[in-house]
Design an enzyme around this catalytic site. Sequence first.
Site, PDB file in Angstrom:
ATOM      1  N   HIS A   1      -7.371  -5.566   2.638  1.00 54.73           N
ATOM      2  CA  HIS A   1      -6.284  -4.952   2.678  1.00 54.73           C
ATOM      3  C   HIS A   1      -5.474  -5.857   3.709  1.00 54.73           C
ATOM      4  CE1 HIS A   1      -6.942  -0.361   2.130  1.00 54.73           C
ATOM      5  NE2 HIS A   1      -7.753  -1.073   1.615  1.00 54.73           N
TER       6      HIS A   1
ATOM      7  N   GLY B   1     -15.910   2.854   3.682  1.00 59.81           N
ATOM      8  CA  GLY B   1     -14.418   3.543   3.251  1.00 59.81           C
ATOM      9  C   GLY B   1     -13.413   2.873   2.187  1.00 59.81           C
ATOM     10  N   GLN B   2     -14.131   2.576   1.044  1.00 60.10           N
ATOM     11  CA  GLN B   2     -13.356   2.147   0.022  1.00 60.10           C
ATOM     12  C   GLN B   2     -13.302   3.753  -0.861  1.00 60.10           C
ATOM     13  OE1 GLN B   2     -15.923  -0.648  -2.512  1.00 60.10           O
ATOM     14  NE2 GLN B   2     -13.994  -0.737  -3.617  1.00 60.10           N
TER      15      GLN B   2
ATOM     16  N   ASN C   1     -13.071  -3.225   2.282  1.00 57.63           N
ATOM     17  CA  ASN C   1     -13.404  -1.821   3.149  1.00 57.63           C
ATOM     18  C   ASN C   1     -15.273  -2.274   0.943  1.00 57.63           C
ATOM     19  OD1 ASN C   1     -12.739  -1.282   4.996  1.00 57.63           O
ATOM     20  ND2 ASN C   1     -11.040  -0.146   3.494  1.00 57.63           N
TER      21      ASN C   1
ATOM     22  N   ASP D   1       0.606  -1.136   0.313  1.00 56.67           N
ATOM     23  CA  ASP D   1      -0.013   0.462  -0.020  1.00 56.67           C
ATOM     24  C   ASP D   1       0.810   1.175   0.319  1.00 56.67           C
ATOM     25  OD1 ASP D   1      -3.109   0.775   1.351  1.00 56.67           O
ATOM     26  OD2 ASP D   1      -1.402   1.962   0.610  1.00 56.67           O
TER      27      ASP D   1
ATOM     28  N   HIS E   1     -10.592  -4.560  -3.362  1.00 55.32           N
ATOM     29  CA  HIS E   1      -8.899  -5.251  -2.774  1.00 55.32           C
ATOM     30  C   HIS E   1      -8.877  -6.407  -1.439  1.00 55.32           C
ATOM     31  CE1 HIS E   1      -9.584  -0.768  -2.920  1.00 55.32           C
ATOM     32  NE2 HIS E   1      -9.311  -0.780  -1.465  1.00 55.32           N
TER      33      HIS E   1
HETATM   34  P1  DGP Z   1      -9.648   1.532   0.348  1.00 54.28           P
HETATM   35  O1  DGP Z   1      -9.804   2.753   1.174  1.00 54.28           O
HETATM   36  O2  DGP Z   1      -9.950   0.225   0.605  1.00 54.28           O
HETATM   37  O3  DGP Z   1     -10.291   1.505  -1.525  1.00 54.28           O
HETATM   38  O4  DGP Z   1      -7.805   1.340  -0.284  1.00 54.28           O
HETATM   39  C1  DGP Z   1      -7.857   1.852  -1.091  1.00 54.28           C
HETATM   40  C2  DGP Z   1      -6.124   1.599  -0.694  1.00 54.28           C
HETATM   41  O5  DGP Z   1      -4.904   1.998  -1.052  1.00 54.28           O
HETATM   42  C3  DGP Z   1      -5.395   3.157   0.404  1.00 54.28           C
HETATM   43  O6  DGP Z   1      -5.038   1.991   1.609  1.00 54.28           O
HETATM   44  C4  DGP Z   1      -4.166   3.286  -0.696  1.00 54.28           C
HETATM   45  C5  DGP Z   1      -4.069   2.317  -1.662  1.00 54.28           C
HETATM   46  N1  DGP Z   1      -3.391   2.942  -2.610  1.00 54.28           N
HETATM   47  C6  DGP Z   1      -4.139   4.178  -3.578  1.00 54.28           C
HETATM   48  N2  DGP Z   1      -3.550   4.797  -4.550  1.00 54.28           N
HETATM   49  C7  DGP Z   1      -2.041   3.672  -4.828  1.00 54.28           C
HETATM   50  C8  DGP Z   1      -1.475   3.870  -5.539  1.00 54.28           C
HETATM   51  O7  DGP Z   1      -1.301   4.171  -6.504  1.00 54.28           O
HETATM   52  N3  DGP Z   1      -0.464   2.396  -5.866  1.00 54.28           N
HETATM   53  C9  DGP Z   1      -0.286   1.650  -3.937  1.00 54.28           C
HETATM   54  N4  DGP Z   1       0.586   0.981  -4.046  1.00 54.28           N
HETATM   55  N5  DGP Z   1      -1.112   1.810  -3.081  1.00 54.28           N
HETATM   56  C10 DGP Z   1      -2.779   2.743  -3.282  1.00 54.28           C
END
Ligand code: DGP
Length: 114
Positions: free
Chosen positions: A102, A93-94, A87, A30, A100
């Site tokens: 986590h 909180g998505q 999420n 992340d 995806h």
């Molecule tokens: P959610 O809130 O469950 O949709 O989490 C999205 C997650 O994705 C958040 O923890 C940050 C991560 N994220 C967003 N953009 C990028 C990216 O470009 N690269 C990576 N590695 N993570 C990302």
Amino acid sequence: MSNTIFDKILAGDIPVDSVFEDEDVLAFNDVNPKAPVHVLVIPKKRASRFSELSGRPIEEIGRFFAAVSRIAALLDLDENGYRVVINNGPDGGQEVEYLHAHILGGRRLTWPPG
Ligand code: DGP
């Protein structure tokens, strides 16, 4: 929406710090980690949300969750434990509309989440 940042990552258009890939999933760190280990696992077969899985073949769903479990083990999290979070939608909180999971670990996580 099917052109999210994770669609672009899967297409290879945006580089990521990947930790695992097979025919079913891609896993990467992340960009904004909330724990010492914070890995995202995305299925290669696109779904926008967890709620879409209710209409998908059990085999596909099972392979996704088996991969998440295997990746957590590869990250050496089995002994101390970890949390898997999905999420779903605005109240969940998505932020990225591409399913995806986590995987969070490497410290004692608190409960309940905010
Ligand atoms: P959610 O809130 O469950 O949709 O989490 C999205 C997650 O994705 C958040 O923890 C940050 C991560 N994220 C967003 N953009 C990028 C990216 O470009 N690269 C990576 N590695 N993570 C990302």
